[in-house]
Write a protein that holds these residues in place. Sequence first.
Motif, PDB file in Angstrom:
ATOM      1  N   THR A 104       9.680   0.846  -3.780  1.00  0.00           N
ATOM      2  CA  THR A 104       9.161  -0.596  -3.894  1.00  0.00           C
ATOM      3  C   THR A 104       8.868  -1.283  -2.498  1.00  0.00           C
ATOM      4  O   THR A 104       9.537  -0.564  -1.601  1.00  0.00           O
ATOM      5  CB  THR A 104      10.220  -1.587  -4.738  1.00  0.00           C
ATOM      6  OG1 THR A 104      11.384  -1.653  -3.755  1.00  0.00           O
ATOM      7  CG2 THR A 104      10.851  -0.775  -6.137  1.00  0.00           C
ATOM      8  N   PRO A 105       8.176  -2.321  -2.304  1.00  0.00           N
ATOM      9  CA  PRO A 105       8.134  -2.877  -1.304  1.00  0.00           C
ATOM     10  C   PRO A 105       9.376  -3.290  -0.512  1.00  0.00           C
ATOM     11  O   PRO A 105       9.368  -3.012   0.668  1.00  0.00           O
ATOM     12  CB  PRO A 105       6.972  -3.928  -1.546  1.00  0.00           C
ATOM     13  CG  PRO A 105       6.300  -3.759  -2.907  1.00  0.00           C
ATOM     14  CD  PRO A 105       7.564  -2.864  -3.413  1.00  0.00           C
ATOM     15  N   GLN A 106      10.443  -3.710  -1.279  1.00  0.00           N
ATOM     16  CA  GLN A 106      11.317  -4.131  -0.724  1.00  0.00           C
ATOM     17  C   GLN A 106      12.200  -2.948  -0.028  1.00  0.00           C
ATOM     18  O   GLN A 106      13.024  -3.079   0.867  1.00  0.00           O
ATOM     19  CB  GLN A 106      12.392  -4.529  -1.677  1.00  0.00           C
ATOM     20  CG  GLN A 106      11.745  -6.069  -2.278  1.00  0.00           C
ATOM     21  CD  GLN A 106      10.641  -5.886  -2.988  1.00  0.00           C
ATOM     22  OE1 GLN A 106      10.253  -4.789  -3.883  1.00  0.00           O
ATOM     23  NE2 GLN A 106       9.696  -6.868  -3.224  1.00  0.00           N
ATOM     24  N   GLN A 107      12.056  -1.706  -0.386  1.00  0.00           N
ATOM     25  CA  GLN A 107      12.643  -0.543   0.217  1.00  0.00           C
ATOM     26  C   GLN A 107      12.110  -0.111   1.341  1.00  0.00           C
ATOM     27  O   GLN A 107      12.932   0.744   1.828  1.00  0.00           O
ATOM     28  CB  GLN A 107      12.734   0.466  -1.003  1.00  0.00           C
ATOM     29  CG  GLN A 107      13.572   0.316  -2.196  1.00  0.00           C
ATOM     30  CD  GLN A 107      13.349   1.678  -3.092  1.00  0.00           C
ATOM     31  OE1 GLN A 107      12.433   1.861  -3.735  1.00  0.00           O
ATOM     32  NE2 GLN A 107      14.620   2.146  -3.301  1.00  0.00           N
ATOM     33  N   ILE A 108      10.954  -0.448   1.608  1.00  0.00           N
ATOM     34  CA  ILE A 108      10.299   0.037   2.812  1.00  0.00           C
ATOM     35  C   ILE A 108      10.352  -0.720   4.135  1.00  0.00           C
ATOM     36  O   ILE A 108      10.348  -2.020   4.181  1.00  0.00           O
ATOM     37  CB  ILE A 108       8.822   0.001   2.716  1.00  0.00           C
ATOM     38  CG1 ILE A 108       8.431   1.055   1.495  1.00  0.00           C
ATOM     39  CG2 ILE A 108       8.112   0.345   3.904  1.00  0.00           C
ATOM     40  CD1 ILE A 108       6.894   0.983   1.028  1.00  0.00           C
ATOM     41  N   SER A 109      11.140  -0.271   5.028  1.00  0.00           N
ATOM     42  CA  SER A 109      11.438  -0.934   6.220  1.00  0.00           C
ATOM     43  C   SER A 109      10.618  -0.070   7.564  1.00  0.00           C
ATOM     44  O   SER A 109      11.003   0.981   7.810  1.00  0.00           O
ATOM     45  CB  SER A 109      12.929  -0.765   6.705  1.00  0.00           C
ATOM     46  OG  SER A 109      13.248  -1.101   7.801  1.00  0.00           O
TER      47      SER A 109
ATOM     48  N   GLY B 211      10.485  10.065   3.190  1.00  0.00           N
ATOM     49  CA  GLY B 211      10.803  11.246   2.412  1.00  0.00           C
ATOM     50  C   GLY B 211      12.206  11.335   1.690  1.00  0.00           C
ATOM     51  O   GLY B 211      12.501  11.546   0.733  1.00  0.00           O
ATOM     52  N   PHE B 212      13.105  10.581   2.334  1.00  0.00           N
ATOM     53  CA  PHE B 212      14.496  10.717   2.118  1.00  0.00           C
ATOM     54  C   PHE B 212      14.641   9.744   0.801  1.00  0.00           C
ATOM     55  O   PHE B 212      15.583   9.830  -0.143  1.00  0.00           O
ATOM     56  CB  PHE B 212      15.424  10.239   3.178  1.00  0.00           C
ATOM     57  CG  PHE B 212      15.510  10.801   4.378  1.00  0.00           C
ATOM     58  CD1 PHE B 212      16.192  12.245   4.043  1.00  0.00           C
ATOM     59  CD2 PHE B 212      15.314  10.401   5.501  1.00  0.00           C
ATOM     60  CE1 PHE B 212      16.395  13.191   5.034  1.00  0.00           C
ATOM     61  CE2 PHE B 212      15.431  11.635   6.561  1.00  0.00           C
ATOM     62  CZ  PHE B 212      16.042  12.767   6.593  1.00  0.00           C
ATOM     63  N   LEU B 213      13.922   8.542   0.779  1.00  0.00           N
ATOM     64  CA  LEU B 213      13.828   7.397  -0.353  1.00  0.00           C
ATOM     65  C   LEU B 213      13.481   7.977  -1.370  1.00  0.00           C
ATOM     66  O   LEU B 213      13.899   7.848  -2.507  1.00  0.00           O
ATOM     67  CB  LEU B 213      13.384   6.237   0.293  1.00  0.00           C
ATOM     68  CG  LEU B 213      14.005   5.420   1.524  1.00  0.00           C
ATOM     69  CD1 LEU B 213      13.371   4.407   1.790  1.00  0.00           C
ATOM     70  CD2 LEU B 213      15.499   5.053   1.020  1.00  0.00           C
ATOM     71  N   MET B 214      12.037   8.754  -1.190  1.00  0.00           N
ATOM     72  CA  MET B 214      11.766   9.420  -2.161  1.00  0.00           C
ATOM     73  C   MET B 214      12.098  10.285  -3.100  1.00  0.00           C
ATOM     74  O   MET B 214      12.288  10.355  -4.226  1.00  0.00           O
ATOM     75  CB  MET B 214      10.232   9.844  -1.925  1.00  0.00           C
ATOM     76  CG  MET B 214       9.360   8.673  -1.461  1.00  0.00           C
ATOM     77  SD  MET B 214       7.727   9.097  -0.832  1.00  0.00           S
ATOM     78  CE  MET B 214       6.845   9.958  -2.318  1.00  0.00           C
ATOM     79  N   SER B 215      12.763  11.241  -2.160  1.00  0.00           N
ATOM     80  CA  SER B 215      13.798  12.340  -2.736  1.00  0.00           C
ATOM     81  C   SER B 215      14.833  11.720  -3.697  1.00  0.00           C
ATOM     82  O   SER B 215      15.220  12.370  -4.570  1.00  0.00           O
ATOM     83  CB  SER B 215      14.126  13.355  -1.482  1.00  0.00           C
ATOM     84  OG  SER B 215      14.919  14.392  -2.161  1.00  0.00           O
ATOM     85  N   ALA B 216      15.416  10.713  -3.145  1.00  0.00           N
ATOM     86  CA  ALA B 216      16.640  10.307  -3.907  1.00  0.00           C
ATOM     87  C   ALA B 216      16.516   9.750  -5.113  1.00  0.00           C
ATOM     88  O   ALA B 216      16.913   9.683  -6.203  1.00  0.00           O
ATOM     89  CB  ALA B 216      17.127   9.168  -2.902  1.00  0.00           C
ATOM     90  N   ALA B 217      14.972   8.888  -5.095  1.00  0.00           N
ATOM     91  CA  ALA B 217      14.545   8.226  -6.281  1.00  0.00           C
ATOM     92  C   ALA B 217      14.053   9.320  -7.299  1.00  0.00           C
ATOM     93  O   ALA B 217      14.294   9.017  -8.644  1.00  0.00           O
ATOM     94  CB  ALA B 217      13.455   7.304  -5.842  1.00  0.00           C
TER      95      ALA B 217
ATOM     96  N   ALA C 246       0.753  -1.142   0.008  1.00  0.00           N
ATOM     97  CA  ALA C 246      -0.117   0.097   0.053  1.00  0.00           C
ATOM     98  C   ALA C 246       0.751   1.254   0.090  1.00  0.00           C
ATOM     99  O   ALA C 246       0.692   2.316  -0.591  1.00  0.00           O
ATOM    100  CB  ALA C 246      -0.934  -0.189   1.290  1.00  0.00           C
ATOM    101  N   LEU C 247       2.090   1.368   0.653  1.00  0.00           N
ATOM    102  CA  LEU C 247       2.810   2.284   0.723  1.00  0.00           C
ATOM    103  C   LEU C 247       3.622   2.574  -0.541  1.00  0.00           C
ATOM    104  O   LEU C 247       3.635   3.887  -1.096  1.00  0.00           O
ATOM    105  CB  LEU C 247       3.914   2.225   1.972  1.00  0.00           C
ATOM    106  CG  LEU C 247       3.207   2.313   3.453  1.00  0.00           C
ATOM    107  CD1 LEU C 247       4.420   1.782   4.495  1.00  0.00           C
ATOM    108  CD2 LEU C 247       2.529   3.649   3.664  1.00  0.00           C
ATOM    109  N   ALA C 248       4.076   1.579  -1.082  1.00  0.00           N
ATOM    110  CA  ALA C 248       4.712   1.557  -2.404  1.00  0.00           C
ATOM    111  C   ALA C 248       3.921   2.083  -3.484  1.00  0.00           C
ATOM    112  O   ALA C 248       4.164   2.937  -4.311  1.00  0.00           O
ATOM    113  CB  ALA C 248       5.301   0.296  -2.626  1.00  0.00           C
ATOM    114  N   THR C 249       2.624   1.836  -3.487  1.00  0.00           N
ATOM    115  CA  THR C 249       1.521   2.354  -4.414  1.00  0.00           C
ATOM    116  C   THR C 249       1.230   3.795  -4.102  1.00  0.00           C
ATOM    117  O   THR C 249       1.197   4.322  -5.124  1.00  0.00           O
ATOM    118  CB  THR C 249       0.233   1.413  -4.303  1.00  0.00           C
ATOM    119  OG1 THR C 249       0.477   0.133  -4.381  1.00  0.00           O
ATOM    120  CG2 THR C 249      -0.935   1.824  -5.284  1.00  0.00           C
TER     121      THR C 249
END
Length: 203
Positions: free
Chosen positions: A25-30, A49-55, A15-18
């Motif tokens: 991706t689901p694998q990136q979510i901890s 936010g950090f992961l999304m900003s980098a992506a 749900a968060l990845a969507t």
Amino acid sequence: MEGRKDDIIRKLKKALATASAGLLTPQQISLEPAPPFLRGAFDLCFPAGFLMSAAAKSGKPIEHAKRLAAAIDAPGLIVTAGAAAPAFVNIKLAAAVLAAIVHDCPKAGVSVAQDFELDAATPKNILLEFCSANPTGPLHFGHARGSILSDTLARIFTYAGVKVTREYYINDIGGQIDKLGASVLARFKQEVLKDATAEFPQD
């Protein structure tokens, strides 16, 4: 809510990845437990936010976190979500989800006691006094409720490693008991001994 802990976590991550619109991706979510100062308001958090900003290679991390929190669509799983500086998304889980996770912990061999964070000032020994019975009045639902809540609290502290001594008080001395004794004696004289001169105490 049906389903094991792993299945619930998998659905949450999906749900968060969507909601990230392809940035995660689901694998990136901890998912981690919310910090102590957020407990009660939120259950889980992660630095989205950090992961999304980098992506995305653009945008402020906190703005990405806000967009993700607003876009989450997971009825039955998540009650509410919010963004917090510097770039975290905090999540409040549905009560049924929490119940399913807790129910599954013993099956998975999880030691719940390891997750307790007792304050450093918490004593190693606790005397817990609860549910005092008053012989001059009737027992009522409040006594039952107090017994359940207090005994549960005692069990939680015991499970967390605190030595707990339980005390249940019975009020069997003092002015009220003196009046109770005088009242019972007066009624005994009136009803059993048929003493017409016996007077029932006014107080």
